[in-house]
Design a protein around this motif. Structure first.
Motif: not given
Length: 300
Positions: A169-171, A188-189, A194-198, A208-213
């Motif tokens: 996770a990151a925020g 990258p996470p 198993d699951l990468a969440i922002a 949002l673009d940065r998290f997605e990239a």
């Protein structure tokens, strides 16, 4: 008279809380195992945001505290918990037993600064409003969250394990008022997760673009109040940020990333109205994805 009646109905909407639910197949088969009946388990994430607590909101405190009965595995809080300098004890009472569940949080600007009086109709113009100049007691609230074991994801990368699920996770801090610094978490996470969440309070597209990239699978946001003053059918007129109106609430795609924007549970105490947009929390049931290998051929 018609205006008074409309205002009363819009204020009454504040007390009609709703729970939204989604099922998301995101995990590699076998991650969760099976229950005693041989059926695959699920990983439950409860998303809360925009409580905007003030003294005297006992119905909200009672409803939110009752969400512990959903047995979430993880609580995500995306900020704007406060709307009054005496709101912290009420936030903690509302969260109640949820504070004993593993949690991650980021704050919004209304955790730091109290709201300003505002003409409700100016909200519909979608203009960015400056923060107030009265500081709120966010440090004590943050300390209480952390004492219960919740992790602050603000400008931090958090690798945690909850049950059988490894989470990366990151925020960032609230980008609506330029408090964010994505460079502190860029990259990258953890590939072993198993699951990468922002997490971010306001769904500003540049973040949002940065998290997605970087490869996050699921991003949690609040801030929009779902539009708050909506047209019939919950159609947002404004979002109070850079996100498009169609994604002002609910679950959507942001390129390759899933994006969940919650309606939130409150409003500014100076704009105590909701129209066609009831306050809500969301339970996301994360399950194994039978097509995982096909979607992620290079992930082991």
């Amino acid at each position: 008279m018609a205006g008074v009646t409309t205002a009363l109905l819009a204020n009454r909407e504040l007390h009609h809380f709703e729970l939204h639910e989604y099922t998301l197949p995101l995990l590699k088969p076998g991650t969760l195992g099976t229950n005693t009946l041989g059926k695959p388990e699920e990983f439950r994430i409860l998303h809360l945001s925009d409580l905007h607590m003030i003294p005297g909101q006992e119905d909200k405190e009672e409803w939110v505290s009752g969400l512990v009965d959903l047995r979430p595995d993880l609580v995500i809080n995306t900020g704007d918990n406060l709307s009054h300098e005496k709101g912290v004890p009420h936030v903690l009472r509302a969260l109640g037993g949820l504070l004993d569940v593993p949690g991650l949080f980021v704050f919004g600007s209304n955790d730091y600064y109290g709201p300003r009086p505002v003409n409700p109709f100016l909200y519909l113009l979608g203009k960015k409003r400056p923060v107030g100049d009265n500081l709120l007691p966010w440090e004590g609230m943050k300390a209480a969250f952390q004492e219960h074991g919740w992790l602050d994801a603000t400008h931090a990368r958090r690798d945690i394990r909850v049950g059988r699920v490894k989470i990366a996770a990151a925020g960032v801090d609230d980008p609506h008022h330029d408090l964010d610094d994505y460079s502190t978490i860029a990259g990258p996470p953890n590939e072993r997760a198993d699951l990468a969440i922002a997490l971010v309070h306001a769904p500003e597209p540049r973040v949002l673009d940065r998290f997605e990239a970087d490869g996050y699978q699921l991003c949690f946001c609040g801030h929009t109040h779902g539009g708050q003053l909506c047209l019939p059918g919950g159609r947002a007129i404004v979002t109070n940020c850079g996100i498009d109106r169609e994604r002002a609430r609910g679950l959507h795609r942001w390129k390759s990333m899933l994006l969940h924007v919650t309606n939130g549970l409150g409003t500014s105490r100076y704009v105590p109205f909701r129209v066609f947009c009831r306050p809500s929390a969301t339970l996301l049931r994360i399950t194994d994805d039978p097509a995982y290998e096909e979607k992620h051929p290079n992930r082991h």
